[in-house]
Design a protein around this motif. Structure first.
Motif, mmCIF file in Angstrom:
data_model
loop_
_atom_site.group_PDB
_atom_site.id
_atom_site.type_symbol
_atom_site.label_atom_id
_atom_site.label_comp_id
_atom_site.label_asym_id
_atom_site.label_seq_id
_atom_site.Cartn_x
_atom_site.Cartn_y
_atom_site.Cartn_z
ATOM 1 N N SER A 67 0.859 -1.185 0.000
ATOM 2 C CA SER A 67 0.000 0.000 0.000
ATOM 3 C C SER A 67 0.892 1.230 0.000
ATOM 4 O O SER A 67 2.027 1.197 0.457
ATOM 5 N N PHE A 70 -0.513 7.200 -4.350
ATOM 6 C CA PHE A 70 -0.581 7.218 -5.805
ATOM 7 C C PHE A 70 0.310 8.343 -6.314
ATOM 8 O O PHE A 70 0.171 9.485 -5.914
ATOM 9 N N ASP A 76 3.048 2.850 -11.672
ATOM 10 C CA ASP A 76 1.595 2.895 -11.458
ATOM 11 C C ASP A 76 0.868 2.584 -12.761
ATOM 12 O O ASP A 76 -0.057 1.776 -12.801
ATOM 13 N N ILE A 110 -6.340 -4.164 -7.281
ATOM 14 C CA ILE A 110 -5.807 -2.813 -7.114
ATOM 15 C C ILE A 110 -6.957 -1.988 -6.569
ATOM 16 O O ILE A 110 -8.054 -2.001 -7.124
ATOM 17 N N GLU A 111 -6.707 -1.291 -5.483
ATOM 18 C CA GLU A 111 -7.729 -0.432 -4.891
ATOM 19 C C GLU A 111 -7.172 0.981 -4.766
ATOM 20 O O GLU A 111 -6.035 1.165 -4.339
ATOM 21 N N TYR A 112 -7.966 1.938 -5.159
ATOM 22 C CA TYR A 112 -7.589 3.340 -5.041
ATOM 23 C C TYR A 112 -8.545 4.006 -4.058
ATOM 24 O O TYR A 112 -9.741 3.701 -4.049
ATOM 25 N N TYR A 122 -3.305 3.814 -2.679
ATOM 26 C CA TYR A 122 -3.681 2.588 -3.368
ATOM 27 C C TYR A 122 -3.196 1.382 -2.583
ATOM 28 O O TYR A 122 -2.289 1.475 -1.752
#
Length: 137
Positions: A67, A70, A76, A110-112, A122
């Motif tokens: 984690s 961004f 990325d 993938i989490e934003y 992220y």
């Protein structure tokens, strides 16, 4: 073994497919986990009724999570492309004073996230997709 700095645990991505590894931008936390399934071969003849396992059998796997913030860097962009294209490139995990784990991994999520008064963050999760190698440092 001396205390180690957590920021030295690095996750690197092969950007080009020819061994050009680059540290994934913006990571603040990284974790790798190794797993091995067991194969139970216990029978009525097992000594004292104790469970017996078949040595060297079962599926081995590794998972990686990280984690960070961004940064809209090359790594990325490449991670997003890998996820949407379903690719499984080579990755490296540098474990300080221990070694380097390298092999193919699939990005499983993938989490934003972000808040109106904070940075965009992220989270990244990967699952091993083949044999891994380990090189001691």
């Amino acid at each position: 073994m001396a205390v180690q700095n957590g920021k030295d645990l690095l996750l690197k991505l092969d950007l080009t497919g020819v061994g050009q590894f680059e540290t994934v931008a913006g990571l603040r936390a990284t974790r790798i986990s190794f797993n091995a399934e067991t194969v139970d071969v216990t029978s009525l003849e097992s000594a004292g009724g104790w469970r017996e396992l078949l040595a060297g059998a079962g599926v081995k796997s590794a998972s990686i999570s990280g984690s960070g913030v961004f940064r809209d860097a090359n790594t990325d962009e490449r991670a997003r492309q890998i996820f949407f294209d379903g690719e499984m490139p080579n990755w490296q995990v540098i474990i300080p004073d221990f070694g380097v784990v390298e092999g193919r991994f699939q990005i499983t999520s993938i989490e934003y996230a972000g808040s109106h008064n904070g940075e965009a963050t992220y989270e990244l999760s990967l699952a091993s997709a083949g044999a891994l190698t380990f090189t001691a440092l």
